[in-house]
Design a protein around this motif. Structure first.
Motif, short mmCIF file in Angstrom:
data_model
loop_
_atom_site.label_atom_id
_atom_site.label_comp_id
_atom_site.label_asym_id
_atom_site.label_seq_id
_atom_site.Cartn_x
_atom_site.Cartn_y
_atom_site.Cartn_z
N PRO A 2 19.48 160.73 -1.97
CA PRO A 2 18.16 160.18 -2.32
C PRO A 2 17.05 161.06 -1.76
O PRO A 2 17.20 161.63 -0.68
CB PRO A 2 18.16 158.80 -1.63
N HIS A 3 15.93 161.17 -2.51
CA HIS A 3 14.84 162.05 -2.09
C HIS A 3 14.33 161.71 -0.69
O HIS A 3 13.93 162.59 0.07
CB HIS A 3 13.70 161.96 -3.09
N ALA A 4 14.30 160.42 -0.35
CA ALA A 4 13.74 160.00 0.94
C ALA A 4 14.48 160.65 2.10
O ALA A 4 13.89 160.92 3.15
CB ALA A 4 13.81 158.47 1.06
N SER A 6 15.48 163.59 2.50
CA SER A 6 15.19 165.00 2.76
C SER A 6 14.34 165.18 4.02
O SER A 6 14.25 166.28 4.55
CB SER A 6 14.48 165.63 1.55
N SER A 7 13.70 164.11 4.49
CA SER A 7 12.85 164.24 5.68
C SER A 7 13.57 163.89 6.98
O SER A 7 12.93 163.82 8.03
CB SER A 7 11.60 163.36 5.53
N LEU A 30 13.18 169.94 -2.88
CA LEU A 30 12.42 168.75 -3.28
C LEU A 30 11.47 169.06 -4.43
O LEU A 30 11.23 168.22 -5.30
CB LEU A 30 11.62 168.25 -2.06
N ASN A 43 4.69 165.21 -2.75
CA ASN A 43 6.00 165.25 -2.09
C ASN A 43 5.99 166.16 -0.85
O ASN A 43 6.61 165.84 0.16
CB ASN A 43 7.08 165.70 -3.08
#
Lengths: 194, 194
Positions: A2-4, A6-7, A30, A43
């Protein structure tokens, strides 16, 4: 992934240099497949903000030391600006960011704050203590230090990347080096109408 | 007042209805004097996110229950889109937001997730449990519930306001009523190129 996620900064990362070496490829991934700057700057601001949140102990003693991450861009980049604004040398408008609400507009003249100085001088500005910086604009009274990097496309300054920190002297030359690479990734990931 | 303080919710506010009655004039004041949607949606997403953060106990048991607040907009709103995208009925792109990094693009067709359904049906969608919603797109695996409101300008759907919550059933009809007023303020605060 999931993109979230990546942090999320893994616990093996222990220096600022390693931090930026980890964040840079996360950012590239991203932004991949999208060329518009509104989506990509949104983003990018979020990835930086939440990456710093996962690595906060290196940016002061507070729980979330980097409290603002985002962009101010020249008004000519924005849709439906009056023709006067397009010609003007002098206005930066708030773009995508993460953090608390911020000032809408900055006059892009030397002496009008850290963002303005970085934009006009086309040089990264690191401020150890914003309270003693001439012309500092306090969008958030909690901010103590700041780093601002110019965004230059085809030899034209189009805006800045601005980061604020709740601690005094949150940023140093390691951040400058890491963030200059981040700015390069952002510049190359987008189409710019200039 | 520094802009950042506009997201502080006073302790006298005790219901969702009072919460939205407090946030609405804060939003109007924050957007005043600026008509471009990139700046205004950026500040609006931030104000909502941090206002919910100050009032989190009403949106589940987590410390920060509302974990994402932002906008997806039709690709025709974005600069430098290929002519094909401008004609297309079908793509929403990520706009300004607060929260962790998110999906860049949503196909605007029924069945392609909560944002797509709210956009195509032009109706607010409240989802108690996203895990059982057909076509749900998990940008963040932590999200449990969601509310999405269409943004309609001159009878044309131009995008959505999307809010995610870490708790099951974070949003109800009180949120819908309050957020429909928030969307109205946002629509009226901006010039739209349509």
């Amino acid at each position: 992934m999931p993109h979230a996620d990546s942090s999320l900064i893994p616990p093996t990362i222990s220096t600022k240099s390693e931090f930026y070496e980890f964040v840079a490829p996360q950012l590239r991934a991203l932004l991949e497949g999208q060329r518009n700057w509104i989506t990509n700057l949104s983003n990018a601001a979020s990835l930086l903000y939440h990456s710093y949140e996962s690595f906060s102990s290196h940016f002061g003693s507070e729980d979330r030391a980097v409290n603002w991450s985002g962009f101010y861009l020249h008004s000519s980049m924005f849709p439906l600006q009056p023709e006067e604004a397009k010609k003007s040398e002098g206005v930066l408008l708030l773009g995508p960011f993460s953090g608390k609400p911020a000032c809408q507009l900055i006059r892009a003249q030397l002496g009008k704050g850290v963002c303005a100085d970085a934009y006009v001088s086309r040089k990264t500005v690191i401020v150890q203590d914003v309270n003693s910086y001439p012309g500092h604009i306090a969008c958030d009274g909690g901010t103590q230090s700041e780093i601002v990097l110019p965004i230059i496309v085809n030899d034209q300054a189009i805006g800045v990347l601005d980061l604020d920190c709740l601690a005094i002297a949150g940023f140093n030359e390691e951040d400058q080096k890491g963030l200059e690479e981040i700015v390069n990734i952002i510049i190359n990931s987008c189409d710019w109408d200039i």
